[in-house]
Design a protein around this motif. Structure first.
Motif, PDB file in Angstrom:
ATOM      1  N   THR A 196      23.138   9.688   0.634  1.00  0.00           N
ATOM      2  CA  THR A 196      24.191   8.621   0.561  1.00  0.00           C
ATOM      3  C   THR A 196      25.465   9.889   0.422  1.00  0.00           C
ATOM      4  O   THR A 196      25.450  11.080   0.205  1.00  0.00           O
ATOM      5  CB  THR A 196      24.158   7.894  -0.905  1.00  0.00           C
ATOM      6  N   VAL A 197      26.472   8.981   0.622  1.00  0.00           N
ATOM      7  CA  VAL A 197      27.778   9.796   0.244  1.00  0.00           C
ATOM      8  C   VAL A 197      27.851  10.557  -0.992  1.00  0.00           C
ATOM      9  O   VAL A 197      28.270  11.661  -1.128  1.00  0.00           O
ATOM     10  CB  VAL A 197      29.000   8.886   0.447  1.00  0.00           C
ATOM     11  N   ALA A 198      27.401  10.008  -2.022  1.00  0.00           N
ATOM     12  CA  ALA A 198      27.388  10.487  -3.272  1.00  0.00           C
ATOM     13  C   ALA A 198      26.608  11.816  -3.272  1.00  0.00           C
ATOM     14  O   ALA A 198      26.936  12.887  -3.908  1.00  0.00           O
ATOM     15  CB  ALA A 198      26.934   9.457  -4.473  1.00  0.00           C
ATOM     16  N   ASP A 199      25.326  11.665  -2.742  1.00  0.00           N
ATOM     17  CA  ASP A 199      24.547  12.798  -2.393  1.00  0.00           C
ATOM     18  C   ASP A 199      25.200  14.019  -1.916  1.00  0.00           C
ATOM     19  O   ASP A 199      24.922  15.011  -2.130  1.00  0.00           O
ATOM     20  CB  ASP A 199      23.216  12.550  -1.779  1.00  0.00           C
ATOM     21  N   ALA A 200      25.964  13.604  -0.865  1.00  0.00           N
ATOM     22  CA  ALA A 200      26.622  14.635   0.077  1.00  0.00           C
ATOM     23  C   ALA A 200      27.493  15.612  -0.879  1.00  0.00           C
ATOM     24  O   ALA A 200      27.593  16.719  -0.804  1.00  0.00           O
ATOM     25  CB  ALA A 200      27.070  14.143   1.252  1.00  0.00           C
ATOM     26  N   LEU A 201      28.276  14.835  -1.639  1.00  0.00           N
ATOM     27  CA  LEU A 201      29.399  15.389  -2.389  1.00  0.00           C
ATOM     28  C   LEU A 201      28.690  16.205  -3.679  1.00  0.00           C
ATOM     29  O   LEU A 201      28.978  17.306  -4.053  1.00  0.00           O
ATOM     30  CB  LEU A 201      30.180  14.127  -3.210  1.00  0.00           C
ATOM     31  N   ILE A 202      27.655  15.435  -4.297  1.00  0.00           N
ATOM     32  CA  ILE A 202      26.868  16.321  -5.278  1.00  0.00           C
ATOM     33  C   ILE A 202      26.304  17.718  -4.877  1.00  0.00           C
ATOM     34  O   ILE A 202      26.328  18.544  -5.407  1.00  0.00           O
ATOM     35  CB  ILE A 202      25.873  15.533  -5.829  1.00  0.00           C
ATOM     36  N   LEU A 203      25.580  17.439  -3.568  1.00  0.00           N
ATOM     37  CA  LEU A 203      25.114  18.589  -2.863  1.00  0.00           C
ATOM     38  C   LEU A 203      25.940  19.542  -2.570  1.00  0.00           C
ATOM     39  O   LEU A 203      25.856  20.751  -2.820  1.00  0.00           O
ATOM     40  CB  LEU A 203      24.163  18.246  -1.868  1.00  0.00           C
ATOM     41  N   GLY A 204      27.090  19.129  -2.008  1.00  0.00           N
ATOM     42  CA  GLY A 204      28.408  20.049  -1.701  1.00  0.00           C
ATOM     43  C   GLY A 204      28.657  20.894  -2.852  1.00  0.00           C
ATOM     44  O   GLY A 204      28.902  22.102  -2.877  1.00  0.00           O
ATOM     45  N   LEU A 205      28.988  20.406  -4.083  1.00  0.00           N
ATOM     46  CA  LEU A 205      29.247  20.896  -5.495  1.00  0.00           C
ATOM     47  C   LEU A 205      28.116  22.010  -5.803  1.00  0.00           C
ATOM     48  O   LEU A 205      28.274  23.134  -6.039  1.00  0.00           O
ATOM     49  CB  LEU A 205      29.518  19.790  -6.497  1.00  0.00           C
ATOM     50  N   LEU A 206      26.791  21.279  -5.850  1.00  0.00           N
ATOM     51  CA  LEU A 206      25.788  22.274  -6.509  1.00  0.00           C
ATOM     52  C   LEU A 206      25.528  23.426  -5.549  1.00  0.00           C
ATOM     53  O   LEU A 206      25.199  24.568  -5.990  1.00  0.00           O
ATOM     54  CB  LEU A 206      24.404  21.294  -6.564  1.00  0.00           C
ATOM     55  N   MET A 207      25.446  23.059  -4.134  1.00  0.00           N
ATOM     56  CA  MET A 207      25.096  24.235  -3.478  1.00  0.00           C
ATOM     57  C   MET A 207      26.229  25.460  -3.170  1.00  0.00           C
ATOM     58  O   MET A 207      25.975  26.627  -3.016  1.00  0.00           O
ATOM     59  CB  MET A 207      24.874  23.739  -2.035  1.00  0.00           C
ATOM     60  N   THR A 208      27.542  24.950  -3.530  1.00  0.00           N
ATOM     61  CA  THR A 208      28.510  25.895  -3.388  1.00  0.00           C
ATOM     62  C   THR A 208      28.438  26.858  -4.559  1.00  0.00           C
ATOM     63  O   THR A 208      28.491  28.020  -4.411  1.00  0.00           O
ATOM     64  CB  THR A 208      29.901  25.194  -3.518  1.00  0.00           C
ATOM     65  N   GLY A 209      28.038  26.236  -5.787  1.00  0.00           N
ATOM     66  CA  GLY A 209      27.946  26.876  -7.003  1.00  0.00           C
ATOM     67  C   GLY A 209      26.639  27.938  -6.914  1.00  0.00           C
ATOM     68  O   GLY A 209      26.858  29.083  -7.135  1.00  0.00           O
ATOM     69  N   LEU A 248      18.816  31.803  -0.603  1.00  0.00           N
ATOM     70  CA  LEU A 248      17.900  31.947  -1.563  1.00  0.00           C
ATOM     71  C   LEU A 248      18.179  31.117  -2.538  1.00  0.00           C
ATOM     72  O   LEU A 248      17.106  30.587  -3.530  1.00  0.00           O
ATOM     73  CB  LEU A 248      17.947  33.636  -1.940  1.00  0.00           C
ATOM     74  N   PHE A 249      19.323  30.555  -2.953  1.00  0.00           N
ATOM     75  CA  PHE A 249      19.701  29.726  -4.003  1.00  0.00           C
ATOM     76  C   PHE A 249      19.949  28.190  -3.678  1.00  0.00           C
ATOM     77  O   PHE A 249      19.720  27.496  -4.277  1.00  0.00           O
ATOM     78  CB  PHE A 249      20.743  30.268  -4.872  1.00  0.00           C
ATOM     79  N   THR A 250      20.583  28.327  -2.306  1.00  0.00           N
ATOM     80  CA  THR A 250      20.940  26.795  -2.118  1.00  0.00           C
ATOM     81  C   THR A 250      19.588  26.022  -1.597  1.00  0.00           C
ATOM     82  O   THR A 250      19.524  24.795  -1.583  1.00  0.00           O
ATOM     83  CB  THR A 250      21.975  26.801  -1.033  1.00  0.00           C
ATOM     84  N   ALA A 251      18.743  26.717  -0.972  1.00  0.00           N
ATOM     85  CA  ALA A 251      17.637  26.096  -0.307  1.00  0.00           C
ATOM     86  C   ALA A 251      16.646  25.269  -1.484  1.00  0.00           C
ATOM     87  O   ALA A 251      16.367  24.230  -1.463  1.00  0.00           O
ATOM     88  CB  ALA A 251      16.907  26.903   0.332  1.00  0.00           C
ATOM     89  N   PRO A 252      16.337  26.092  -2.691  1.00  0.00           N
ATOM     90  CA  PRO A 252      15.810  25.499  -3.683  1.00  0.00           C
ATOM     91  C   PRO A 252      16.765  24.463  -4.339  1.00  0.00           C
ATOM     92  O   PRO A 252      15.991  23.497  -4.790  1.00  0.00           O
ATOM     93  CB  PRO A 252      15.337  26.847  -4.723  1.00  0.00           C
ATOM     94  N   THR A 253      17.871  24.381  -4.381  1.00  0.00           N
ATOM     95  CA  THR A 253      18.912  23.547  -5.049  1.00  0.00           C
ATOM     96  C   THR A 253      18.643  22.210  -4.438  1.00  0.00           C
ATOM     97  O   THR A 253      18.522  21.291  -4.855  1.00  0.00           O
ATOM     98  CB  THR A 253      20.257  24.130  -4.973  1.00  0.00           C
TER      99      THR A 253
END
Length: 268
Positions: A196-209, A248-253
């Motif tokens: 979903t759009v919410a998933d995309a935004l959450i993943l954008g935040l988590l994967m950036t961090g 190495l960190f974004t793939a597990p996230t």
């Protein structure tokens, strides 16, 4: 320009492997990248010392961990024999005694660091629409890196972690986050409608961090051994470990988000 030329050659090859080859292609790509990164890590940390038996064990352990999707083989069944063999290699090494345990610890850490993280790419490929999910991971990870690089270069004023990576800035982090949001939304709309759009935004935040954490961890390793790049296999980009650090960190996230939060499960 070397960075651009390398990207122009490498990106289509990686995309073709992910998109058009069967799942085994992604496994081979992940194993190849992981083994190259392990060799760079051990070369940085070992210096002139060599323990071929230990290195062979570490390479085998890394490859087995990456190639075993989550749930197919218990991790302990791979890791415990690897550790025992590595300890035997330490005992019979001809290197100075004071360096043997340190080298063994580095080799085992590298195997787990690379093997367990990159294995989530193989596991992601086994999910429904797995090839597009991996493209999503790659696009958002690269967007975070590119956005941070250019925003930091143009507007960076406030250091983010000066003792580890002096060039990283708060402005760069915000630039990476902005571009990650944009690419995640575009990729969700065009490639992975199961999110979903919410998933995309959450993943954008988590994967950036988490991508930033991966970058900083690799920077800390390199600074601790006094090198600028992990290697030179990729002109303009440094070594393989330099290119994989964020992934190495974004793939597990990504993998644990879509399986634990979204409930995706491997195809039967």
């Amino acid at each position: 320009m070397r960075r651009v030329y390398t990207a122009l050659v490498g990106i289509p090859i990686v995309y073709g492997i992910i998109r058009y080859l069967p799942a085994l292609g992604v496994t081979a790509l992940a194993v190849s990248g992981g083994v190259l990164a392990l060799l760079e890590l051990t070369r940085m940390c070992f210096g002139d010392r060599r323990n071929q038996a230990l290195l062979g064990i570490a390479v085998a352990l890394t490859g087995l961990l990456i190639a075993s999707p989550h749930g197919t083989v218990p991790v302990a069944a791979i890791v415990l024999p690897g550790i025992l063999l590595a300890l035997l290699a330490m005992l019979f090494s001809s290197n100075p005694l004071e360096s043997r345990f340190r080298d063994t610890a580095v080799a085992m850490f590298g195997s787990l660091y690379l093997g367990l993280t990159l294995s989530t790419l193989v596991s992601t490929r086994a999910l429904p629409g797995g090839e597009w999910l991996i493209v999503f991971i790659a696009l958002v990870t690269w967007a975070g890196d590119i956005g941070a690089y250019y925003a930091g270069t143009l507007w960076g004023r406030h250091p983010l972690a000066p003792s580890i990576s002096p060039k990283k800035s708060v402005e760069g982090l915000l630039g990476g986050l902005a571009l990650s949001f944009l690419i995640a939304l575009l990729a969700q709309f065009s490639l992975v409608p199961q999110l979903t759009v919410a998933d995309a935004l959450i993943l954008g935040l988590l994967m950036t961090g988490t991508g930033l954490l991966g970058d900083l961890c690799e920077s800390a390793i390199k600074r601790s051994v006094g090198v600028k790049d992990s290697g030179g296999i990729l002109p303009g980009h440094g070594g393989m470990l330099d290119r994989l650090d964020s992934l190495l960190f974004t793939a597990p996230t990504f993998y644990y988000y879509v399986t634990l939060v979204r409930g995706l499960s491997p195809l039967p």
